[in-house]
Write a protein that holds these residues in place. Structure first.
Motif, PDB file in Angstrom:
ATOM      1  N   GLN A  45       0.856  -1.176   0.000  1.00 48.47           N
ATOM      2  CA  GLN A  45       0.000   0.000   0.000  1.00 48.47           C
ATOM      3  C   GLN A  45       0.891   1.224   0.000  1.00 48.47           C
ATOM      4  OE1 GLN A  45      -2.381  -1.610   3.605  1.00 48.47           O
ATOM      5  NE2 GLN A  45      -3.581   0.013   2.678  1.00 48.47           N
ATOM      6  N   ILE A  47       0.070   3.933   1.680  1.00 45.84           N
ATOM      7  CA  ILE A  47      -0.071   4.567   2.991  1.00 45.84           C
ATOM      8  C   ILE A  47      -0.723   3.613   3.998  1.00 45.84           C
ATOM      9  CG2 ILE A  47      -1.207   6.450   4.274  1.00 45.84           C
ATOM     10  CD1 ILE A  47       0.943   7.480   2.408  1.00 45.84           C
ATOM     11  N   VAL A  48      -0.189   3.578   5.222  1.00 48.46           N
ATOM     12  CA  VAL A  48      -0.860   2.945   6.359  1.00 48.46           C
ATOM     13  C   VAL A  48      -0.926   3.995   7.469  1.00 48.46           C
ATOM     14  CG1 VAL A  48      -0.179   0.572   5.829  1.00 48.46           C
ATOM     15  CG2 VAL A  48       1.260   1.948   7.321  1.00 48.46           C
ATOM     16  N   ILE A  49      -1.812   3.783   8.399  1.00 46.92           N
ATOM     17  CA  ILE A  49      -1.944   4.708   9.527  1.00 46.92           C
ATOM     18  C   ILE A  49      -1.306   4.055  10.741  1.00 46.92           C
ATOM     19  CG2 ILE A  49      -3.541   5.961  11.015  1.00 46.92           C
ATOM     20  CD1 ILE A  49      -5.496   5.966   8.615  1.00 46.92           C
ATOM     21  N   LYS A  59      -0.364   8.851  12.534  1.00 49.00           N
ATOM     22  CA  LYS A  59       0.356   9.412  11.389  1.00 49.00           C
ATOM     23  C   LYS A  59       0.217   8.486  10.193  1.00 49.00           C
ATOM     24  CE  LYS A  59       2.281  12.627  13.958  1.00 49.00           C
ATOM     25  NZ  LYS A  59       1.879  13.984  13.891  1.00 49.00           N
ATOM     26  N   GLU A  60       0.246   9.058   9.013  1.00 46.03           N
ATOM     27  CA  GLU A  60       0.287   8.271   7.789  1.00 46.03           C
ATOM     28  C   GLU A  60       1.738   8.057   7.403  1.00 46.03           C
ATOM     29  OE1 GLU A  60      -1.978  10.386   4.845  1.00 46.03           O
ATOM     30  OE2 GLU A  60      -3.875   9.642   5.631  1.00 46.03           O
ATOM     31  N   SER A  62       4.380   5.674   4.558  1.00 43.89           N
ATOM     32  CA  SER A  62       4.462   4.810   3.380  1.00 43.89           C
ATOM     33  C   SER A  62       4.717   3.377   3.831  1.00 43.89           C
ATOM     34  CB  SER A  62       5.599   5.259   2.470  1.00 43.89           C
ATOM     35  OG  SER A  62       5.378   6.555   1.996  1.00 43.89           O
ATOM     36  N   THR A  76      10.754   5.482   8.188  1.00 45.16           N
ATOM     37  CA  THR A  76       9.416   5.820   7.716  1.00 45.16           C
ATOM     38  C   THR A  76       9.438   6.757   6.525  1.00 45.16           C
ATOM     39  OG1 THR A  76       9.258   7.726   9.185  1.00 45.16           O
ATOM     40  CG2 THR A  76       8.465   5.611  10.035  1.00 45.16           C
ATOM     41  N   GLN A  78       8.890   9.596   5.857  1.00 49.73           N
ATOM     42  CA  GLN A  78       8.243  10.857   6.207  1.00 49.73           C
ATOM     43  C   GLN A  78       8.829  11.474   7.478  1.00 49.73           C
ATOM     44  OE1 GLN A  78       6.677   8.067   5.365  1.00 49.73           O
ATOM     45  NE2 GLN A  78       4.894   8.489   4.122  1.00 49.73           N
ATOM     46  N   ASP A  93      -5.842  -0.572   5.227  1.00 47.15           N
ATOM     47  CA  ASP A  93      -7.199  -0.396   4.699  1.00 47.15           C
ATOM     48  C   ASP A  93      -7.715  -1.638   3.967  1.00 47.15           C
ATOM     49  OD1 ASP A  93      -5.882  -0.345   2.283  1.00 47.15           O
ATOM     50  OD2 ASP A  93      -6.480   1.680   1.743  1.00 47.15           O
ATOM     51  N   GLU A 115     -10.777  -3.770   7.146  1.00 43.78           N
ATOM     52  CA  GLU A 115      -9.532  -3.123   7.549  1.00 43.78           C
ATOM     53  C   GLU A 115      -8.858  -3.966   8.630  1.00 43.78           C
ATOM     54  OE1 GLU A 115     -10.445   1.579   6.900  1.00 43.78           O
ATOM     55  OE2 GLU A 115     -10.908   0.739   8.876  1.00 43.78           O
TER      56      GLU A 115
END
Length: 123
Positions: A45, A47-49, A59-60, A62, A76, A78, A93, A115
């Motif tokens: 994916q 993005i994961v949370i 936080k989101e 990658s 991360t 980010q 998700d 999810e």
């Protein structure tokens, strides 16, 4: 407790987790296995949370994060490198339970409305 942790150079997030959570379900090794297993099974994916124990808001990030760093860390992208033990929970998700079950390891996963939530700590 904080003073003891600082004196023996225990990781900061380990001190936070022992002070604020009643139970840990995931070790650094288990988080690495989860990330590697899902990446190998095509769960890439964008993005994961993730809820980290030392911040109030999820936080989101990658997915998959880079594991080309010391064993107890992930990159991360980010936010830079973070300790795996700082993950309170991770949310996908989609249902990612099948490849995790096939590892034969017990992962604290819950699938709700398609999810998947992986729980690192219980308050």
């Amino acid at each position: 407790m904080k003073e003891h942790c600082q004196n023996v150079h225990v990781r900061k997030d380990g001190c936070v987790s022992r002070e604020n959570y009643s139970r840990a379900f995931m070790s650094d090794t288990k988080w690495r296995l989860l990330i590697q297993t899902l990446a190998q099974h095509g769960v890439t994916q964008t993005i994961v949370i993730v809820k980290f124990i030392d911040v109030d808001q999820p936080k989101e990030i990658s997915f998959p994060p880079s594991l080309y760093c010391p064993t107890s860390w992930m990159d991360t992208f980010q936010f830079g490198p973070v300790e795996l033990c700082s993950i309170e929970w991770m949310k996908f998700d989609c249902d990612v339970s099948e490849p995790l079950i096939k590892t034969g390891k017990k992962f604290p996963i819950e699938v709700i409305d398609g999810e998947t939530i992986v729980t690192g700590y219980l308050r």
